[in-house]
Enzyme design. Structure first.
Site, PDB file in Angstrom:
ATOM      1  N   ASP A 155       0.899  -1.189   0.024  1.00 46.04           N
ATOM      2  CA  ASP A 155       0.095   0.090  -0.126  1.00 46.04           C
ATOM      3  C   ASP A 155       0.919   1.405   0.069  1.00 46.04           C
ATOM      4  O   ASP A 155       0.398   2.335   0.817  1.00 46.04           O
ATOM      5  CB  ASP A 155      -0.975  -0.016   0.979  1.00 46.04           C
ATOM      6  CG  ASP A 155      -1.908  -0.887   1.229  1.00 46.04           C
ATOM      7  OD1 ASP A 155      -2.560  -1.477  -0.021  1.00 46.04           O
ATOM      8  OD2 ASP A 155      -2.544  -1.652   2.330  1.00 46.04           O
ATOM      9  N   LYS A 186       2.136   1.466  -5.652  1.00 49.47           N
ATOM     10  CA  LYS A 186       3.172   0.771  -6.665  1.00 49.47           C
ATOM     11  C   LYS A 186       2.284   1.054  -7.867  1.00 49.47           C
ATOM     12  O   LYS A 186       2.710   1.369  -8.873  1.00 49.47           O
ATOM     13  CB  LYS A 186       3.503  -0.626  -6.516  1.00 49.47           C
ATOM     14  CG  LYS A 186       4.521  -0.754  -5.459  1.00 49.47           C
ATOM     15  CD  LYS A 186       5.203  -2.146  -5.324  1.00 49.47           C
ATOM     16  CE  LYS A 186       3.954  -3.397  -5.145  1.00 49.47           C
ATOM     17  NZ  LYS A 186       3.206  -2.976  -3.823  1.00 49.47           N
ATOM     18  N   LYS A 192       1.382  -7.342 -13.971  1.00 53.09           N
ATOM     19  CA  LYS A 192       1.394  -7.679 -12.584  1.00 53.09           C
ATOM     20  C   LYS A 192       1.173  -9.090 -12.350  1.00 53.09           C
ATOM     21  O   LYS A 192       0.039  -9.730 -12.313  1.00 53.09           O
ATOM     22  CB  LYS A 192       0.179  -6.621 -12.081  1.00 53.09           C
ATOM     23  CG  LYS A 192       0.293  -6.909 -10.592  1.00 53.09           C
ATOM     24  CD  LYS A 192      -1.078  -6.382 -10.028  1.00 53.09           C
ATOM     25  CE  LYS A 192      -1.014  -6.168  -8.571  1.00 53.09           C
ATOM     26  NZ  LYS A 192       0.071  -5.696  -7.777  1.00 53.09           N
ATOM     27  N   GLY A 206       5.711  -5.783  -8.724  1.00 49.62           N
ATOM     28  CA  GLY A 206       5.673  -6.776  -7.703  1.00 49.62           C
ATOM     29  C   GLY A 206       4.483  -6.753  -7.121  1.00 49.62           C
ATOM     30  O   GLY A 206       3.288  -5.884  -7.345  1.00 49.62           O
TER      31      GLY A 206
END
Length: 228
Positions: free
Chosen positions: A14, A17, A39, A119
């Site tokens: 959080d 990203k 993703k 990531g």
């Protein structure tokens, strides 16, 4: 121009990203570049007619100028919004850095000028007791862009993450300061301290925004050092 491919890591969960990744993609779109956003692992997905889908992955799919299928953008999806290795254990699946890197390589073969792999969580989020998400960019050899969630404690998180990236043999090519606490004291001093201690350029400072659309975020980013 040479193809540029990067892994987007965060100092924690959080920290923004996806917001930053989408903003970087939009900035590249505005410069006429062919962009792809991946993703590979997403937890916290919703069941749809097309299967499990994640809102962050959908944003990257929508923002990128090269249109890939959802499964290419997010091949591994978990419904529960928990750590990926726990979600995998609960659903009887096994996460493997080799497999995820192989899937990424397939999507990376699509023609593009600017490709980002986002990531999950922080740099050392585990896949198992032996592997972490950091093993994926290590296998791919992708330089890293670090998103720093600017809040109390961010200097320590940023420096430790940057140190881990370099120790893993990867290049930190830039970082983004994302203000996630609008009431943080000494914001400018914190950002200046990180910038002084990093060997990588500051790609932008994202203020605390009500509008987190890719176009709004892109206004505060500079990717010139990434596309030379």
């Amino acid at each position: 121009m040479a193809k540029r491919q990067f892994f987007v890591a965060g100092t924690d969960t959080d920290v923004g990203k996806t917001v930053v990744t989408a903003g970087l993609l939009e900035k590249a779109n505005q410069q006429g570049l062919r962009t792809i956003g991946l993703k590979p692992v997403a937890a916290g997905c919703v069941q749809t007619e097309e299967g499990l889908q994640n809102s962050d992955a959908l944003l990257l799919q929508k923002t990128a100028s090269v249109k890939l299928s959802y499964s290419e953008v997010n091949p591994i999806a978990f419904e529960a919004a928990i750590a990926p290795h726990i979600a995998a254990e609960q659903t009887g699946r096994r996460l493997s850095a080799d497999r995820i890197a192989a899937i990424c390589r397939g999507s990376m073969m699509n023609p593009s000028d600017f490709l980002l792999i986002e990531g999950a969580g922080g740099w050392r989020v585990p896949f198992s007791r032996k592997e972490t998400f950091a093993d994926v960019p290590k296998l791919l050899g992708t330089p890293v862009i670090l998103v720093v969630g600017v809040k109390l404690g961010c200097i320590n998180h940023a420096l430790l993450t940057a140190e881990a990236i370099v120790r893993d043999g990867l290049q930190l090519v830039g970082w983004v300061a994302n203000r996630i606490d609008p009431d943080m004291s000494c914001y400018e001093d914190n950002v200046a301290t990180i910038d002084t201690m990093f060997q990588a350029p500051l790609l932008g400072e994202i203020p605390y925004l009500d509008d987190l659309s890719p176009s709004s975020v892109a206004e505060f980013l500079d990717i010139s050092s990434l596309i030379v």
